[in-house]
Design a protein around this motif. Structure first.
Motif, PDB file in Angstrom:
ATOM      1  N   PRO A   1       0.761  -1.088   0.136  1.00 41.08           N
ATOM      2  CA  PRO A   1       0.303   0.313  -0.271  1.00 41.08           C
ATOM      3  C   PRO A   1       0.687   1.511   0.180  1.00 41.08           C
ATOM      4  O   PRO A   1       0.229   2.039   0.091  1.00 41.08           O
ATOM      5  CB  PRO A   1      -0.672  -0.200   1.690  1.00 41.08           C
ATOM      6  CG  PRO A   1      -0.209  -1.087   1.911  1.00 41.08           C
ATOM      7  CD  PRO A   1       0.905  -1.538   1.215  1.00 41.08           C
ATOM      8  N   ILE A   2       2.417   0.969   0.728  1.00 43.67           N
ATOM      9  CA  ILE A   2       3.036   2.176   0.674  1.00 43.67           C
ATOM     10  C   ILE A   2       2.810   2.880  -0.590  1.00 43.67           C
ATOM     11  O   ILE A   2       3.050   4.071  -1.525  1.00 43.67           O
ATOM     12  CB  ILE A   2       4.112   2.263   1.196  1.00 43.67           C
ATOM     13  CG1 ILE A   2       3.897   1.618   2.274  1.00 43.67           C
ATOM     14  CG2 ILE A   2       5.281   3.581   0.867  1.00 43.67           C
ATOM     15  CD1 ILE A   2       3.862   2.356   3.632  1.00 43.67           C
ATOM     16  N   ASN A   3       3.829   2.069  -1.431  1.00 46.99           N
ATOM     17  CA  ASN A   3       4.611   2.452  -3.313  1.00 46.99           C
ATOM     18  C   ASN A   3       3.264   1.306  -4.573  1.00 46.99           C
ATOM     19  O   ASN A   3       3.461   2.269  -5.306  1.00 46.99           O
ATOM     20  CB  ASN A   3       5.658   2.193  -3.460  1.00 46.99           C
ATOM     21  CG  ASN A   3       6.499   0.668  -3.168  1.00 46.99           C
ATOM     22  OD1 ASN A   3       5.701   0.447  -2.398  1.00 46.99           O
ATOM     23  ND2 ASN A   3       7.038  -0.234  -4.112  1.00 46.99           N
ATOM     24  N   GLU A   4       2.651   0.938  -4.408  1.00 45.22           N
ATOM     25  CA  GLU A   4       1.679   0.008  -5.195  1.00 45.22           C
ATOM     26  C   GLU A   4       2.561   0.173  -6.294  1.00 45.22           C
ATOM     27  O   GLU A   4       1.915  -0.078  -6.817  1.00 45.22           O
ATOM     28  CB  GLU A   4       0.362   1.139  -5.814  1.00 45.22           C
ATOM     29  CG  GLU A   4      -0.460   1.557  -4.666  1.00 45.22           C
ATOM     30  CD  GLU A   4      -1.070   2.361  -4.658  1.00 45.22           C
ATOM     31  OE1 GLU A   4      -2.134   2.691  -5.710  1.00 45.22           O
ATOM     32  OE2 GLU A   4      -1.130   3.881  -3.557  1.00 45.22           O
ATOM     33  N   GLY A   5       3.739  -0.891  -6.517  1.00 48.22           N
ATOM     34  CA  GLY A   5       4.763  -1.620  -7.589  1.00 48.22           C
ATOM     35  C   GLY A   5       5.544  -0.187  -8.156  1.00 48.22           C
ATOM     36  O   GLY A   5       6.224  -0.749  -9.082  1.00 48.22           O
ATOM     37  N   GLY A   6       5.071   0.838  -7.777  1.00 51.91           N
ATOM     38  CA  GLY A   6       5.974   1.475  -8.363  1.00 51.91           C
ATOM     39  C   GLY A   6       7.573   1.760  -7.148  1.00 51.91           C
ATOM     40  O   GLY A   6       7.250   1.544  -6.399  1.00 51.91           O
ATOM     41  N   LEU A   7       8.204   2.554  -8.181  1.00 53.40           N
ATOM     42  CA  LEU A   7       9.807   2.678  -6.728  1.00 53.40           C
ATOM     43  C   LEU A   7      10.284   3.722  -8.303  1.00 53.40           C
ATOM     44  O   LEU A   7      10.274   4.340  -8.979  1.00 53.40           O
ATOM     45  CB  LEU A   7      10.514   1.023  -7.139  1.00 53.40           C
ATOM     46  CG  LEU A   7      11.643   0.829  -6.012  1.00 53.40           C
ATOM     47  CD1 LEU A   7      11.028   0.838  -5.138  1.00 53.40           C
ATOM     48  CD2 LEU A   7      12.632  -0.505  -6.943  1.00 53.40           C
ATOM     49  N   CYS A   8      11.560   4.225  -7.094  1.00 54.55           N
ATOM     50  CA  CYS A   8      12.135   5.285  -7.807  1.00 54.55           C
ATOM     51  C   CYS A   8      13.180   5.838  -8.266  1.00 54.55           C
ATOM     52  O   CYS A   8      13.869   4.371  -8.119  1.00 54.55           O
ATOM     53  CB  CYS A   8      11.881   6.820  -6.693  1.00 54.55           C
ATOM     54  SG  CYS A   8      12.726   6.280  -4.808  1.00 54.55           S
ATOM     55  N   GLN A   9      13.853   6.384  -8.539  1.00 50.15           N
ATOM     56  CA  GLN A   9      15.160   5.782  -9.054  1.00 50.15           C
ATOM     57  C   GLN A   9      15.868   5.967  -8.158  1.00 50.15           C
ATOM     58  O   GLN A   9      17.034   5.023  -8.462  1.00 50.15           O
ATOM     59  CB  GLN A   9      15.842   7.145 -10.035  1.00 50.15           C
ATOM     60  CG  GLN A   9      16.045   8.391  -9.210  1.00 50.15           C
ATOM     61  CD  GLN A   9      16.879   9.857 -10.068  1.00 50.15           C
ATOM     62  OE1 GLN A   9      17.128   9.310 -10.857  1.00 50.15           O
ATOM     63  NE2 GLN A   9      16.157  10.265 -10.012  1.00 50.15           N
ATOM     64  N   MET A  10      15.931   6.007  -6.575  1.00 53.40           N
ATOM     65  CA  MET A  10      16.902   5.544  -5.921  1.00 53.40           C
ATOM     66  C   MET A  10      16.550   4.407  -5.420  1.00 53.40           C
ATOM     67  O   MET A  10      17.157   3.364  -4.958  1.00 53.40           O
ATOM     68  CB  MET A  10      16.472   6.834  -3.952  1.00 53.40           C
ATOM     69  CG  MET A  10      16.895   8.056  -4.877  1.00 53.40           C
ATOM     70  SD  MET A  10      16.151   8.750  -3.554  1.00 53.40           S
ATOM     71  CE  MET A  10      15.392   8.434  -2.309  1.00 53.40           C
ATOM     72  N   GLY A  11      15.725   3.991  -4.970  1.00 54.18           N
ATOM     73  CA  GLY A  11      15.370   2.125  -5.330  1.00 54.18           C
ATOM     74  C   GLY A  11      15.950   1.360  -6.382  1.00 54.18           C
ATOM     75  O   GLY A  11      16.507   0.621  -5.989  1.00 54.18           O
ATOM     76  N   GLN A  12      15.158   1.435  -7.435  1.00 56.22           N
ATOM     77  CA  GLN A  12      16.143   1.188  -8.253  1.00 56.22           C
ATOM     78  C   GLN A  12      17.486   0.552  -8.303  1.00 56.22           C
ATOM     79  O   GLN A  12      18.379   0.142  -8.645  1.00 56.22           O
ATOM     80  CB  GLN A  12      15.676   1.621  -9.830  1.00 56.22           C
ATOM     81  CG  GLN A  12      15.046   1.847 -10.659  1.00 56.22           C
ATOM     82  CD  GLN A  12      13.915  -0.008 -11.033  1.00 56.22           C
ATOM     83  OE1 GLN A  12      15.021  -1.071 -10.962  1.00 56.22           O
ATOM     84  NE2 GLN A  12      12.700  -0.289 -10.702  1.00 56.22           N
TER      85      GLN A  12
ATOM     86  N   SER B   1       7.504  10.035   1.310  1.00 50.75           N
ATOM     87  CA  SER B   1       6.925   8.729   0.871  1.00 50.75           C
ATOM     88  C   SER B   1       6.256   9.070  -0.634  1.00 50.75           C
ATOM     89  O   SER B   1       5.910   9.367  -1.530  1.00 50.75           O
ATOM     90  CB  SER B   1       5.052   8.588   1.293  1.00 50.75           C
ATOM     91  OG  SER B   1       5.873   6.607   1.084  1.00 50.75           O
ATOM     92  N   PRO B   2       7.930   9.105  -1.450  1.00 53.91           N
ATOM     93  CA  PRO B   2       7.633   9.969  -2.758  1.00 53.91           C
ATOM     94  C   PRO B   2       7.037   9.421  -3.933  1.00 53.91           C
ATOM     95  O   PRO B   2       6.349   9.458  -4.482  1.00 53.91           O
ATOM     96  CB  PRO B   2       9.165   9.734  -3.353  1.00 53.91           C
ATOM     97  CG  PRO B   2       9.811   9.715  -1.866  1.00 53.91           C
ATOM     98  CD  PRO B   2       9.401   9.174  -1.497  1.00 53.91           C
ATOM     99  N   VAL B   3       7.080   7.625  -3.535  1.00 59.90           N
ATOM    100  CA  VAL B   3       6.465   7.329  -4.701  1.00 59.90           C
ATOM    101  C   VAL B   3       5.224   6.510  -4.411  1.00 59.90           C
ATOM    102  O   VAL B   3       3.931   6.971  -5.674  1.00 59.90           O
ATOM    103  CB  VAL B   3       6.904   5.593  -4.392  1.00 59.90           C
ATOM    104  CG1 VAL B   3       5.824   4.858  -5.890  1.00 59.90           C
ATOM    105  CG2 VAL B   3       8.623   5.620  -5.220  1.00 59.90           C
ATOM    106  N   HIS B   4       4.529   6.493  -2.893  1.00 60.02           N
ATOM    107  CA  HIS B   4       3.195   7.029  -2.557  1.00 60.02           C
ATOM    108  C   HIS B   4       2.847   8.296  -3.085  1.00 60.02           C
ATOM    109  O   HIS B   4       1.667   7.655  -4.103  1.00 60.02           O
ATOM    110  CB  HIS B   4       3.231   6.871  -1.350  1.00 60.02           C
ATOM    111  CG  HIS B   4       1.650   6.716  -0.590  1.00 60.02           C
ATOM    112  ND1 HIS B   4       0.670   6.087  -0.371  1.00 60.02           N
ATOM    113  CD2 HIS B   4       1.342   8.321  -0.563  1.00 60.02           C
ATOM    114  CE1 HIS B   4      -0.340   6.875  -0.256  1.00 60.02           C
ATOM    115  NE2 HIS B   4      -0.322   7.401   0.078  1.00 60.02           N
ATOM    116  N   PHE B   5       3.222   9.445  -2.460  1.00 60.19           N
ATOM    117  CA  PHE B   5       2.221  10.732  -3.464  1.00 60.19           C
ATOM    118  C   PHE B   5       2.079  10.459  -4.491  1.00 60.19           C
ATOM    119  O   PHE B   5       1.707  11.683  -5.684  1.00 60.19           O
ATOM    120  CB  PHE B   5       3.714  11.744  -2.047  1.00 60.19           C
ATOM    121  CG  PHE B   5       2.713  12.007  -0.855  1.00 60.19           C
ATOM    122  CD1 PHE B   5       1.108  11.830  -0.735  1.00 60.19           C
ATOM    123  CD2 PHE B   5       3.502  11.760   0.196  1.00 60.19           C
ATOM    124  CE1 PHE B   5       1.198  11.786   0.787  1.00 60.19           C
ATOM    125  CE2 PHE B   5       3.546  11.706   1.234  1.00 60.19           C
ATOM    126  CZ  PHE B   5       2.283  12.373   1.915  1.00 60.19           C
TER     127      PHE B   5
END
Lengths: 200, 739, 282
Positions: free
Chosen positions: B92-103, B227-231
Motif C-alpha cells: 500500500p506504500i508504493n503500489e508497484g512503483g519504485l523511484c530511481q533511488m530504489g532502482q 513517501s515519494p512513490v506513494h505521493f
C-alpha cells in the motif's frame, strides 16, 4: 525442514512442471525403438574438440550407456529452462552415498561434498553471450511435442548438438555449435529465422 | 529458539562469486572470456531448493532502504545473485512503483567501495581486525564489566523503526539512559510539531485523491518527501479527470514545482506572510468564515492586505487573488508544507499560518484525517530532526560524551559547517560507526563495524508516513552476504546486548531468531487466523503485515501565532537555497554511479554541483550558464558552476546538495561542493530546528574550474516550436476525459 | 527476419501499412505515455540502466553526448504565451517532461540505411539491433529523427562495472562492446521470458504478461505497454479512445480535442509510441 524457507513469488504465473513430469512418465511406458529421431533432420557439422580434464574423471558411458540413465535424470533443467544444468552435487550423492563408494572418483566426490563444495567442473559446450539458446524449446520441438518420439530416447536428441556422449567418458565437444550449424538445422527443421529469436 | 547454521540459505550455496571469469551454475555471465572448451569453470549448486531453476529468475519480497519511506520491493534473484529490484504491486506504500533511488539499491549493495572487515584504530590509523577483536574492544568500553556511564554514551541514527528499534531501546536502557539522537537532514520535524499542536497528532493522513486543488508551500510531494512513490501514485490519481489543480509556492523549483499548474516563487522566508494574505483574500472576497479561526489570529490576518503582501513576498496581487479564487472554488482542497517554508527562521509560525488555511477552507476531516494511530508504539518510526544534531554537537563540544555510535547517518557531511563536527568528534574518546561505506563520519571513528547491505539483512520497518493502510514492512535477505565479515544491524545490536548481558536477549542465537520470536509474540488478530509458521511465511511472501487503522475523528485548532519576516543583510544580499532533489537525497546516494549519471530532473545536470540563478540576477552579475561563481556566507564559501533559468526567485542562489564528499568512495569523493558547509547558524525560534533556508550569501564571478564544469543532458532548453511535449488545457481535458 | 528475407523484401520495409508494407506481424508492441501523469522523476531511466546493462560513461563522455540512456527524460522550458498574459519572468507552468525511448517505428528510418542489415524489423513489430552483426557505421543513428540510438564509442565493461558491480549484470542480454550501436528493445528479454513461460504452459500470451522495466517502475503509471494488433489489449483501447491510428502521417480525428499524438509522425516513421498531451490549467 529448512528454517529459512522463502516463499516463492514468481511474478505472474506459478511455475508448474507437473505437466512436464506427467508427460515424461507417459512417454516412458510407450512405444518401441526407432532407427532415427522422427520428424527431424539432424544438423550437420563436425568439430574435433580437445580433451577436457575435469576435476573428477566423470564417465558418461557408465551412466548413460551401461546403466541406461536418462540424460534428463541428471541434466534435469534441460526440459524447463535455457540451460540443461550441471547436476547439483546433492544429486550425485543421492546415488553415490551407497553406490561405488570405494572408487577413487567417488572418494574425491565425497571429499567435495563433505567440504560443502561443488567440484569445479570445466565448461565444454558454450555459445557466445550474444546468443539466446534455450534447451527447453529444443526439447519441446524434438522430444515432448514430437509425436512419434519416446522420451527414453532423449539421448538421440541431445546427440544432435552434443554428439554421442553416452559413448564418451568425459564429454568432448564434437559439434561446431556455430551460427551456420544452427542456421542449417533451423532451415531443415522449420526453426525460426528471425535474428532476434536467437540473438540478444 | 531456532538455531542458525552458517549455511542458512543452502540453496544459495553457489560457489565462485568474485572469481574472475568464473561462470555460475548454468549462468551465461556476460563477457565470456572464451568459447574454448575447458577454459571456464562452471560450478553447480550444492543442493538447490526445488524451485530454483538455473536461467530463471525468482522474485522475493523485501523492503527498500534507500530512504525511510518503506516501499515494498521484489528482488529478482538468479543463480544466487540479486539482479533487479521492482516495486511490490500489493504494497500500500508504493503500489508497484519504485523511484530511481530504489532502482539503484542494487548499486549500493554491489558497490565496489563497501567495507568488508571490521576496522579498529590503532596508533592513529584504522586497521583490519576480526569480529572477536572488535567485540572485545566494545566489551572494554560498554560491556557489562566496564565502568561505562550511561549518561556519557550516545547513539546517533537516522530514522529507525521496527524491531531494530526495539533492540536499540533495550540497549540504551541497559546502558542506563544513554541518549539517542535521531538526525536526518531531510525531515519534517517543524510540520510535525505544528500538526501536534493543531491536530494532536504529528502525522495526520493526507488524501490527495480527494482534493480538487492542492496548494503546496514547498512540499516536494513527488520528489523529496516522506513517501515519494506513494505521493507520486496519489498525484497521478489527483490528475485524472476531473483534474485537480496544483499550485506550488517555493523559492526554487522542486520536481513537484516542475509539475505545477501554477508555480509561484515567493521571497525566501516570507511564505507565512503569503499564507496570511491568501487567508485575508479568502475571508474578505470569498466569504470564508473567519470564525473558524481564533480571534487573535483574525486580527493578525486583517493586517495582511494584498498590497502589503506583494511588497513583503514579491508575489503580485493578482496572483494571490487567483490562488484564493481557485481554493475557494475547488473544495475540498489541501494545503501542504515542505522544507522551504518549514526550514526557515520563522518556520514554525509560517508553517502554522499555511496550515491555518486548511481550517479556514474546511479541509480538516476531508482531505486531512486522523492517522488512526499505530498499535505498536515500540515499533513506530523515530524520525530525525535537526535539533537533535545541534544538541549532539553541543554535547560533543563540551566533552560530555565518552562513547558514541553512528548508524544510518553521516553527520560530518550533512551537518552545517559552522558546527565543526569534526572537532566535536575529536573530543569523544571512542567513536563507533556502523556503516556500509567509509564515509566522512566513519573515517573519524575508532571502531568501524561493517554492515551487511539492505539486500543481505533482516529487518522490519514501520514507514513514518503511513497511507490509508498501515503496514509493518518486512526486510529479508535476497542473497548470501557478499562479504562474510559484514554483519546485519540487528545482529550487531544483539551482540551488544549480549555484551551487556541483558536478560531476555542473551538466548537468541541471532537477529533472525529474535525476529521469529517477535513475530510469534504478535497478537493473534494480526495473523490472519493462521499459525505462527504460516504467518511468518505469508509475511515473507507478501513483504509486509497489514495493520488495520482505527477510525478516529480529527479536529483542528488553528494556531494564533504572529508571522515574522527575515531581516535584510546589505553585505550578503542573496538568499542561499539548498536544492535537495530525489536522487542524491541528502548526499547518501553520491556513491551510486547510476544516480550520478541520472540527470537532475530540473537542471538536467549530472556528475557534479551547480547553482541555480534567475536570469535577472544573472544579468545583473554578468553571469551565463556554465560560468563559475563564488557563493560566500559569513561561514565560508563554495565555488560552483551556474545554471540560469526562470525557476528560482531573483536575488537568491540555489546550490545543489549531495556532492562535495571528502570521502565515500570513488564515485563520490572529490566531486562538486557541499553547500551545507557554508550554512549560517540560523534556527527556527520555536522548534530550534536549523534553518536550511536561512543563510544569506553574496556571489561573485570566478574563473572556470575545468574539473567541475556544468555537464547537462540534452540539447535545447525549449521545444523550439516542435510538437514534442504538447500541451492542452484542463478545460478540454475535463471535457473529453471527464467521467 | 533472416538476412535473406530482408534482402528479398527490402523495399517492403520502407513502406507503411497503407502502401502494402510488411504487415505479417505476430504482435506489434507499442506504448502509451501519459504526459499528464508523468512527473519527470527519472525512475524509468534508472530502471532501464538496471535491466538492460547500460553502461555508465562518466562525466567527460557524458558531456560529449555519449550517455547511454535508452530511456531518457527530456525537460523543456516552454516559452511564455504572451497573448495569454503569461509571465516572462518565471516558468509559471513548470517544465515539460518527455520520456523518450525507441519509438519502434514501423517505417523506421534507421533500418534501410544499415549496410549490413544489423537493424531490421521483427515479426513482433520491434526495431531490432543485432549486436554481433553491427559494424558500427552509425548510419542508423544519424538517420534517427529522435536520436534514440546510442553508440559504444569505448569499451565500458571494465570502467562501468568494477567488481562486484558486474554481478548485477542481467545475463538475459549481452553487454555491448566498443563499436556497437545499441537501443531500447522494449525489454525484448522480458518478452522472450513471457513467451517461453506461456509456451511452457501451452497458453497464449495474455495482455499484461509483459511489462518492460520502465513501465513496471513508473510511480504514476504514466506508461502503458501492450500489443497493438490485439484489439482487446488495454493499449489498443487506449489508442482507439484517443483516435490515434498506425500507418498515418497525420491523424484525422473526429474529436480534435483528444490528447493522443505521435512525435514526428509527419515524417512517415509510423512510430508505435503514442503520447498523451500534457494538461495545464490556464
Amino acid at each position: 525442514m529448512n528454517k529459512y524457507t522463502y516463499c516463492l513469488y514468481n511474478g505472474k504465473r506459478p511455475v508448474s512442471w507437473v505437466s512436464a513430469i506427467l508427460l515424461v512418465l507417459a512417454l516412458v511406458f510407450s512405444g518401441a525403438g526407432l532407427a532415427e529421431v522422427p520428424n527431424a533432420v539432424p544438423p550437420e557439422g563436425e568439430h574435433k574438440g580437445d580433451d577436457v580434464p575435469q576435476p573428477i574423471h566423470f564417465p558418461h558411458d557408465t551412466h548413460a550407456k551401461i546403466n541406461e540413465i536418462n540424460c534428463m535424470y541428471c541434466h534435469t533443467y534441460a526440459r524447463r529452462s535455457k540451460v540443461a544444468g550441471i547436476p547439483p552435487t546433492s544429486k550425485c550423492m543421492g546415488c553415490h552415498s551407497v553406490i561405488a563408494t570405494d572408487s577413487d572418483r567417488i572418494k574425491k566426490l565425497t571429499e567435495y561434498w563433505e567440504k560443502n563444495e561443488s567440484p569445479p567442473w570445466k565448461k565444454v559446450h558454450d555459445v557466445p553471450d550474444y546468443v539466446h539458446f534455450t534447451h527447453e524449446k529444443h526439447m519441446k520441438r524434438f522430444l515432448f511435442d514430437n509425436e512419434d518420439m519416446e522420451v527414453e530416447r532423449v539421448s538421440e536428441v541431445c546427440a544432435f548438438c552434443h554428439g554421442e556422449v553416452k559413448d564418451m567418458e568425459v564429454a568432448n565437444k564434437v559439434k561446431p555449435l556455430n551460427m551456420g550449424f544452427c542456421q542449417r538445422c533451423h532451415e531443415a527443421n522449420g526453426g525460426p529465422s528471425d535474428c532476434w529469436a536467437c540473438h540478444k | 529458539m531456532s538455531g542458525n547454521d552458517i549455511n542458512r540459505r543452502k540453496f544459495l550455496k553457489v560457489m565462485g562469486w568474485g572469481g574472475a571469469g568464473a561462470a555460475l551454475a548454468g549462468c551465461d555471465m556476460p563477457t565470456t572470456v572464451t568459447l574454448e572448451e575447458g577454459k571456464e569453470t562452471v560450478v553447480s549448486y550444492l543442493m538447490p531448493e526445488e524451485y530454483v531453476i538455473p536461467g530463471q529468475g525468482v522474485y522475493f519480497a523485501s523492503t527498500c532502504q534507500q530512504c525511510p519511506a518503506g516501499c515494498g520491493v521484489h528482488g529478482r534473484v538468479r543463480e544466487g545473485r540479486v539482479l533487479k529490484l521492482e516495486g511490490n504491486a500489493v504494497s500500500p506504500i508504493n503500489e508497484g512503483g519504485l523511484c530511481q533511488m530504489g532502482q539503484a539499491g542494487v548499486q549500493t549493495h554491489y558497490n565496489p567501495d563497501r567495507l568488508t572487515k571490521p576496522l579498529l584504530r590503532k596508533g592513529g590509523s584504522l586497521s583490519e581486525v576480526t569480529w572477536e577483536e572488535a567485540l572485545a574492544a566494545l566489551d572494554e568500553k560498554i560491556g557489562a564489566n566496564s565502568s561505562v556511564e550511561g549518561g556519557k554514551v550516545a547513539w546517533m541514527t537516522g530514522t529507525v523503526s521496527g524491531h531494530q528499534s526495539v533492540l536499540l531501546e533495550g540497549l540504551l536502557e541497559s546502558l542506563g539512559g544513554a541518549k539517542h539522537y535521531v538526525y536526518d537532514l531531510i525531515n519534517n520535524h517543524v510540520a510535525a510539531q505544528v500538526n501536534e499542536a493543531m491536530y494532536g497528532t504529528t502525522r495526520p493522513t493526507y488524501h490527495l485523491t480527494k482534493a480538487k486543488a492542492v496548494l503546496s508551500f514547498g512540499a516536494d510531494l513527488v520528489g523529496v518527501s516522506q513517501s515519494p512513490v506513494h505521493f507520486a501514485a496519489e498525484y497521478a490519481k489527483f490528475r485524472e479527470a476531473p483534474r485537480g489543480v496544483l499550485i506550488q509556492v517555493e523559492p526554487n523549483m522542486s520536481l513537484t514545482g516542475g509539475n505545477a499548474d501554477l508555480w509561484v516563487p515567493a521571497k525566501p522566508g516570507t511564505e507565512g506572510a503569503l499564507a496570511m494574505g491568501i487567508a485575508h483574500e479568502l475571508i474578505n472576497n470569498h466569504g470564508k468564515d473567519a470564525s473558524a479561526l481564533p480571534s487573535g489570529l483574525n486580527g493578525k490576518i486583517k493586517a495582511y492586505d494584498l498590497a502589503k503582501v506583494e511588497t513583503l513576498t514579491g508575489v503580485p496581487t493578482d496572483k494571490v487573488k487567483s490562488i484564493a479564487k481557485i481554493l475557494a472554488e475547488k473544495a475540498p482542497s489541501l494545503i501542504l508544507t515542505g522544507a522551504s517554508i518549514e526550514s526557515s527562521e520563522n518556520g514554525y509560525a509560517a508553517t502554522a499560518a499555511a496550515a491555518m488555511l486548511n481550517v479556514l477552507l474546511g479541509n480538516v476531516g476531508e482531505t486531512i484525517t486522523s492517522s488512526g494511530g499505530f498499535p505498536f508504539p515500540q515499533l513506530d518510526a523515530k524520525t530525525g530532526s535537526g535539533a537533535d544534531l545541534l544538541q549532539f554537537a553541543d554535547a560533543a563540544g563540551k566533552g560530555a560524551i565518552d562513547v558514541v555510535f553512528f548508524h544510518g547517518v553521516n553527520p560530518v557531511f550533512t551537518a552545517p559547517g559552522y558546527l565543526d563536527l569534526e572537532a566535536g568528534l575529536g573530543k569523544i574518546p571512542f567513536k563507533v560507526s556502523l556503516s556500509l561505506f567509509a564515509d566522512e563520519t566513519t573515517n573519524q571513528a575508532d571502531l568501524v563495524l561493517p554492515l551487511a547491505s539492505a539486500l543481505e539483512d533482516w529487518g522490519t520497518h514501520v514507514p513514518a508516513y503511513q497511507p490509508e493502510q498501515s503496514v509493518i514492512a518486512m526486510q529479508q535477505p535476497l542473497m548470501e552476504k557478499l562479504y562474510p565479515a559484514t554483519k546485519g544491524f540487528g545482529d550487531i545490536l544483539l551482540d551488544m546486548l549480549k555484551l551487556r548481558k541483558v536478560e531476555g536477549y542473551t538466548d537468541f542465537s541471532d537477529y533472525y531468531a529474535f525476529l521469529q520470536d517477535a513475530f510469534a509474540a504478535l497478537p493473534a488478530e494480526f495473523k490472519n487466523g493462521v499459525d505462527n509458521a504460516s504467518f511468518w511465511n505469508q509475511t515473507l511472501a507478501s513483504g509486509f503485515i497489514s495493520i488495520p487503522k482505527q477510525n478516529a475523528s480529527i479536529t483542528a485548532n488553528a494556531l494564533d501565532i504572529a508571522v515574522t519576516l527575515p531581516g535584510e543583510n546589505i553585505n550578503y544580499g542573496l538568499s542561499l537555497l539548498p536544492a535537495i532533489r530525489l536522487g542524491m537525497w541528502d548526499g547518501r546516494h553520491a556513491n551510486i554511479p547510476w544516480l550520478q549519471e541520472a540527470p537532475d530532473q530540473i537542471t538536467k545536470a549530472v556528475w557534479g554541483s551547480w547553482a541555480e540563478i534567475h536570469p535577472k540576477t544573472a544579468s545583473r552579475l554578468g553571469l551565463a550558464t556554465g560560468d563559475f561563481i563564488k557563493v560566500e556566507s559569513v561561514k565560508g564559501d563554495v565555488e560552483v558552476p551556474v545554471y540560469v533559468y526562470r525557476g528560482v526567485f531573483p536575488d537568491s542562489v540555489a546550490v545543489s546538495v549531495g556532492q562535495g564528499h571528502q570521502a565515500y568512495g570513488r564515485y563520490a569523493e572529490g566531486r562538486g561542493v557541499n553547500p551545507l558547509t557554508i550554512l549560517d547558524s540560523a534556527t527556527d525560534g520555536k522548534t530550534g530546528e536549523p534553518a536550511l533556508y536561512g543563510t544569506r550569501v553574496k556571489v561573485s564571478k570566478v574563473a572556470v574550474n575545468k574539473d567541475e564544469i556544468l555537464v547537462q543532458f540534452g540539447g535545447s532548453e525549449s521545444q523550439v516550436g516542435r510538437k514534442l511535449a504538447a500541451t492542452i488545457t484542463a478545460e478540454v481535458f475535463n471535457r473529453t476525459e471527464g467521467a | 527476419m533472416s538476412l535473406q528475407n530482408v534482402l528479398t523484401n527490402w523495399s517492403q520495409y520502407r513502406k507503411t501499412h497503407e502502401d502494402g508494407g510488411f504487415y505479417d506481424y505476430e504482435h506489434m508492441w507499442g506504448m502509451s505515455v501519459d504526459l499528464n501523469k508523468c512527473t519527470g522523476c527519472n525512475a524509468c531511466s534508472v530502471a532501464c540502466y538496471a535491466e538492460n546493462n547500460l553502461a555508465v560513461v562518466g562525466k567527460e563522455k557524458f558531456d560529449k553526448g555519449q550517455g547511454m540512456h535508452w530511456m531518457r527524460v527530456e525537460r523543456y522550458w516552454d516559452e511564455p504565451d504572451l497573448a495569454a498574459g503569461e509571465s516572462t519572468e518565471f516558468s509559471e507552468h513548470g517544465g515539460s517532461f518527455l520520456p523518450m525511448m525507441c519509438q519502434q517505428c514501423n517505417a523506421a528510418t534507421c533500418e534501410p540505411v544499415c549496410p549490413v542489415a544489423a537493424t531490421y524489423h521483427t515479426p513482433d513489430g520491434l526495431n531490432a539491433q543485432v549486436y554481433n552483426r553491427c559494424i558500427g557505421s552509425r548510419y542508423c543513428s544519424n538517420n534517427c529523427p529522435y536520436r534514440l540510438r546510442y553508440f559504444n564509442f569505448y569499451s565500458y565493461y571494465e570502467s562501468s562495472w568494477p567488481e562486484p558491480l558486474n554481478m548485477q549484470l542481467n545475463p538475459d542480454l549481452s553487454v555491448r562492446d566498443k563499436g556497437v550501436m545499441e537501443k531500447c528493445t522494449f525489454c525484448v528479454q522480458r518478452i522472450r521470458v513471457a513467451k517461453d513461460t506461456a509456451s511452457r504452459e501451452n497458453q497464449a500470451l495474455v495482455d499484461g504478461d509483459i511489462t518492460p522495466a520502465c513501465v513496471q517502475t513508473c510511480p504514476t503509471k504514466a506508461l502503458v505497454f501492450g500489443d497493438l494488433i490485439n484489439t482487446e489489449s488495454k493499449l489498443s483501447k487506449l489508442w482507439a479512445s484517443h483516435e490515434v491510428e498506425l500507418g498515418k502521417t497525420e491523424q484525422h480525428k473526429k474529436n480534435k480535442e483528444k490528447r493522443g499524438y505521435r512525435v514526428f509522425e509527419e515524417l512517415n516513421t509510423d512510430p508505435c509510441v503514442m503520447y498523451l498531451e500534457r494538461v495545464k490549467e490556464v
